[in-house]
Design a protein around this motif. Structure first.
Motif, mmCIF file in Angstrom:
data_model
loop_
_atom_site.group_PDB
_atom_site.id
_atom_site.type_symbol
_atom_site.label_atom_id
_atom_site.label_comp_id
_atom_site.label_asym_id
_atom_site.label_seq_id
_atom_site.Cartn_x
_atom_site.Cartn_y
_atom_site.Cartn_z
ATOM 1 N N GLY A 1 0.814 -1.197 0.000
ATOM 2 C CA GLY A 1 0.000 0.000 0.000
ATOM 3 C C GLY A 1 0.849 1.250 0.000
ATOM 4 N N LEU A 2 0.183 2.373 0.034
ATOM 5 C CA LEU A 2 0.856 3.670 0.027
ATOM 6 C C LEU A 2 1.486 3.928 1.393
ATOM 7 C CD1 LEU A 2 1.324 6.204 -1.744
ATOM 8 C CD2 LEU A 2 -0.749 7.169 -0.731
ATOM 9 N N THR A 3 2.771 4.253 1.405
ATOM 10 C CA THR A 3 3.485 4.478 2.665
ATOM 11 C C THR A 3 3.757 5.953 2.932
ATOM 12 O OG1 THR A 3 5.627 4.209 1.567
ATOM 13 C CG2 THR A 3 4.615 2.236 2.523
ATOM 14 N N SER A 4 3.921 6.746 1.866
ATOM 15 C CA SER A 4 4.258 8.154 2.057
ATOM 16 C C SER A 4 3.856 8.961 0.835
ATOM 17 C CB SER A 4 5.760 8.324 2.315
ATOM 18 O OG SER A 4 6.494 7.952 1.163
ATOM 19 N N ILE A 5 3.771 10.266 1.026
ATOM 20 C CA ILE A 5 3.543 11.204 -0.072
ATOM 21 C C ILE A 5 4.836 11.990 -0.262
ATOM 22 C CG2 ILE A 5 2.321 13.277 -0.814
ATOM 23 C CD1 ILE A 5 0.568 10.911 -1.023
ATOM 24 N N GLY A 6 5.459 11.830 -1.410
ATOM 25 C CA GLY A 6 6.678 12.565 -1.715
ATOM 26 C C GLY A 6 6.381 13.680 -2.701
ATOM 27 N N ALA A 7 6.548 14.920 -2.267
ATOM 28 C CA ALA A 7 6.240 16.063 -3.129
ATOM 29 C C ALA A 7 6.965 17.285 -2.601
ATOM 30 C CB ALA A 7 4.731 16.315 -3.166
ATOM 31 N N ASP A 8 6.918 18.381 -3.393
ATOM 32 C CA ASP A 8 7.492 19.615 -2.868
ATOM 33 C C ASP A 8 6.592 20.134 -1.748
ATOM 34 O OD1 ASP A 8 5.389 21.152 -4.011
ATOM 35 O OD2 ASP A 8 6.438 21.192 -5.921
ATOM 36 N N ASN A 9 7.029 21.195 -1.097
ATOM 37 C CA ASN A 9 6.456 21.543 0.203
ATOM 38 C C ASN A 9 5.435 22.679 0.148
ATOM 39 O OD1 ASN A 9 8.515 19.737 1.513
ATOM 40 N ND2 ASN A 9 9.863 21.240 0.575
ATOM 41 N N THR A 10 4.789 22.848 -1.002
ATOM 42 C CA THR A 10 3.758 23.872 -1.110
ATOM 43 C C THR A 10 2.543 23.479 -0.278
ATOM 44 O OG1 THR A 10 2.884 22.796 -3.086
ATOM 45 C CG2 THR A 10 4.501 24.554 -3.420
ATOM 46 N N ASN A 11 1.728 24.469 0.070
ATOM 47 C CA ASN A 11 0.552 24.207 0.900
ATOM 48 C C ASN A 11 -0.426 23.257 0.222
ATOM 49 O OD1 ASN A 11 1.309 25.746 3.112
ATOM 50 N ND2 ASN A 11 0.486 27.636 2.245
ATOM 51 N N VAL A 12 -0.533 23.354 -1.102
ATOM 52 C CA VAL A 12 -1.478 22.483 -1.796
ATOM 53 C C VAL A 12 -1.053 21.017 -1.700
ATOM 54 C CG1 VAL A 12 -0.342 22.629 -4.058
ATOM 55 C CG2 VAL A 12 -2.809 22.208 -3.933
ATOM 56 N N ASN A 13 0.245 20.780 -1.535
ATOM 57 C CA ASN A 13 0.742 19.408 -1.406
ATOM 58 C C ASN A 13 0.845 18.946 0.040
ATOM 59 O OD1 ASN A 13 1.074 18.855 -4.159
ATOM 60 N ND2 ASN A 13 3.099 19.801 -4.202
ATOM 61 N N MET A 14 1.427 19.805 0.898
ATOM 62 C CA MET A 14 1.780 19.365 2.248
ATOM 63 C C MET A 14 1.158 20.204 3.360
ATOM 64 S SD MET A 14 3.637 16.703 1.940
ATOM 65 C CE MET A 14 4.820 15.835 0.917
ATOM 66 N N GLY A 15 0.253 21.111 3.021
ATOM 67 C CA GLY A 15 -0.350 21.967 4.040
ATOM 68 C C GLY A 15 -1.232 21.189 5.007
ATOM 69 N N ASN A 16 -1.635 21.865 6.078
ATOM 70 C CA ASN A 16 -2.436 21.216 7.121
ATOM 71 C C ASN A 16 -3.925 21.177 6.802
ATOM 72 O OD1 ASN A 16 -0.163 20.765 8.775
ATOM 73 N ND2 ASN A 16 -0.279 22.857 9.575
ATOM 74 N N ASN A 17 -4.347 21.985 5.838
ATOM 75 C CA ASN A 17 -5.774 22.080 5.542
ATOM 76 C C ASN A 17 -6.061 21.730 4.081
ATOM 77 O OD1 ASN A 17 -6.491 23.119 8.189
ATOM 78 N ND2 ASN A 17 -5.535 25.041 7.545
ATOM 79 N N HIS A 18 -6.748 20.636 3.881
ATOM 80 C CA HIS A 18 -7.244 20.217 2.569
ATOM 81 C C HIS A 18 -6.126 20.129 1.520
ATOM 82 C CE1 HIS A 18 -10.902 19.183 0.463
ATOM 83 N NE2 HIS A 18 -10.490 19.859 -0.595
ATOM 84 N N SER A 19 -4.963 19.667 1.934
ATOM 85 C CA SER A 19 -3.859 19.460 0.997
ATOM 86 C C SER A 19 -3.900 18.030 0.466
ATOM 87 C CB SER A 19 -2.519 19.702 1.698
ATOM 88 O OG SER A 19 -2.318 18.742 2.722
ATOM 89 N N VAL A 20 -3.051 17.740 -0.510
ATOM 90 C CA VAL A 20 -2.959 16.376 -1.040
ATOM 91 C C VAL A 20 -2.617 15.398 0.085
ATOM 92 C CG1 VAL A 20 -1.668 14.857 -2.596
ATOM 93 C CG2 VAL A 20 -2.294 17.170 -3.339
ATOM 94 N N TYR A 21 -1.687 15.823 0.944
ATOM 95 C CA TYR A 21 -1.278 14.938 2.040
ATOM 96 C C TYR A 21 -2.423 14.674 3.012
ATOM 97 C CZ TYR A 21 0.814 13.396 6.391
ATOM 98 O OH TYR A 21 1.089 12.704 7.540
ATOM 99 N N THR A 22 -3.129 15.720 3.432
ATOM 100 C CA THR A 22 -4.200 15.532 4.419
ATOM 101 C C THR A 22 -5.345 14.704 3.849
ATOM 102 O OG1 THR A 22 -5.165 17.667 3.778
ATOM 103 C CG2 THR A 22 -3.665 17.654 5.667
ATOM 104 N N LYS A 33 4.880 11.862 5.741
ATOM 105 C CA LYS A 33 5.024 13.065 4.922
ATOM 106 C C LYS A 33 6.449 13.130 4.376
ATOM 107 C CE LYS A 33 3.004 16.866 6.302
ATOM 108 N NZ LYS A 33 2.710 18.147 7.009
ATOM 109 N N GLY A 34 6.585 12.817 3.092
ATOM 110 C CA GLY A 34 7.915 12.774 2.480
ATOM 111 C C GLY A 34 8.305 14.110 1.881
ATOM 112 N N ASN A 35 8.685 15.058 2.738
ATOM 113 C CA ASN A 35 9.103 16.373 2.244
ATOM 114 C C ASN A 35 10.308 16.253 1.322
ATOM 115 O OD1 ASN A 35 8.192 17.052 5.415
ATOM 116 N ND2 ASN A 35 7.358 18.406 3.858
ATOM 117 N N CYS A 36 10.320 17.065 0.281
ATOM 118 C CA CYS A 36 11.442 17.058 -0.660
ATOM 119 C C CYS A 36 12.536 17.983 -0.142
ATOM 120 C CB CYS A 36 10.985 17.501 -2.047
ATOM 121 S SG CYS A 36 12.347 17.634 -3.228
#
Length: 382
Positions: A1-22, A33-36
């Motif tokens: 299964g999916l273990t982590s999200i690897g992406a750049d650190n913009t809010n749309v990707n890694m933010g706390n509210n309604h981001s891809v990660y959340t 959270k796989g920060n780049c």
């Protein structure tokens, strides 16, 4: 299964509210959270640059632009290279959104600084922008260039290491803490490179003090920015980092700590302990063989390649060979994931729990450099 999200650190990707990660984390518990960190280092330099007394990025862009569309100006510049009996090298364009362009642009400019400075100091040339003329006549600009060349060398080297195919989050703690230590040493000692120090000694004391203060602010700002992301995951990264040293120094307590932090589901700890013990014993046996461990691993990889030529293993081997050639001391490097793969293959009994743990940890990315490379390749294709 999916273990982590690897992406750049913009809010749309890694933010706390309604981001891809959340959104993914709402569906998959304990998603990592796989920060780049390539993006983090690049952005840290960008924020640190604002603390300097000279806008070096603007200076580099203007210098390159002056020659980029004029064959006549390039020919004039070549005459200055001939005067200094220096080979002509084109200036490299700095692109602000490119990870590695700032250091390369500075390095190239410093290589040809004398002829380029003479060109921009020619009072008879009416095409020279006054701003560039002032920069090339200023010791302050050259001092800042030397400082950045010195400091960015370490950051550039770290960024390149993070981009290697063999690097995962298991290596992140070692790589980032090493960079932090090196930069903190520069803060503690006030050493910003020998060429920079020599220029600081020549210029007026008030300017020298101001420049040194700006250099301190640059490094401090960079470290603060990087630590803002690194500190979020430092406990997990430190815990999983022990697996990057192979199995020899790995202890059961460290495995337990890793399981506690990652919360991997479906592991039978009783069986995991037995499997870990068996693998430790297997490692001790193969280490005692007369054949060096590195050669054993390479032989194992060669056999695996022959078994299935359709897998990605040949590419991995070629990448490893390229990586090893980049090592300064040219020593034989044992990649931890290669050692784990061999141990799982040669161990007498299956080790499903240890294999699940190792696969989970090595699936977490240290950067999304591979994806960025795909973007670049697709851009050229279209």
């Amino acid at each position: 299964g999916l273990t982590s999200i690897g992406a750049d650190n913009t809010n749309v990707n890694m933010g706390n509210n309604h981001s891809v990660y959340t959104l993914f984390n709402n569906e998959i518990e304990n998603l990592f959270k796989g920060n780049c960190y390539c993006h983090i280092l690049h952005n840290g330099v960008k924020w640190g640059h604002q603390q300097l007394t000279v806008d070096i990025e603007k200076f580099l862009v203007m210098t390159y632009a002056h020659f980029s569309h004029s064959a006549k100006r390039i020919e004039e510049l070549k005459s200055y290279h001939e005067f200094y009996e220096q080979d002509f090298h084109v200036l490299l364009k700095h692109i602000k959104i490119r990870w590695l362009s700032l250091y390369s642009s500075i390095e190239r400019l410093l290589l040809v600084y004398k002829p380029v400075k003479s060109y921009f100091s020619d009072q008879l040339n009416k095409e020279i922008p006054k701003e560039l003329e002032n920069h090339f006549q200023s010791e302050e600009t050259l001092c800042v260039l030397s400082f950045l060349h010195h400091v960015l060398f370490e950051i550039q080297k770290t960024n390149l290491e993070l981009q290697k195919e063999c690097i995962t989050a298991i290596d992140s703690y070692r790589i980032i803490t090493s960079l932090q230590y090196k930069l903190k040493q520069r803060l503690n000692t006030g050493f910003f490179g020998i060429h920079c120090r020599q220029m600081l000694d020549r210029i007026p004391s008030d300017t020298s003090i101001e420049l040194q203060a700006s250099f301190v602010r640059f490094i401090s700002t960079f470290l603060e920015y990087a630590d803002k992301y690194f500190s979020q995951n430092v406990a997990i990264l430190e815990a999983i980092g022990h697996f990057g040293n192979g199995i020899e120094n790995l202890t059961w307590s460290r495995i337990q700590k890793c399981i506690e932090l990652t919360k991997i589901e479906g592991l039978n700890e009783d069986n995991l302990f037995n499997e870990f013990t068996e693998l430790k014993l297997t490692f001790e046996i193969i280490k005692k063989k007369q054949v060096p461990l590195f050669d054993q691993i390479q032989f194992f990889l060669s056999n695996e390649q022959e078994k299935d030529t359709n897998t990605s293993l040949p590419m991995t081997i070629r990448q490893n060979e390229m990586d090893e050639e980049e090592q300064e001391d040219q020593t034989n490097v044992i990649r931890s994931y290669q050692l784990w793969a061999m141990l799982f293959a040669v161990n007498a009994t299956p080790t499903p729990n240890m294999k699940k743990l190792i696969c989970f940890l090595y699936s977490i990315p240290a950067s999304n450099a591979y994806v960025e490379c795909v973007f670049s390749d697709m851009k050229h294709i279209y």
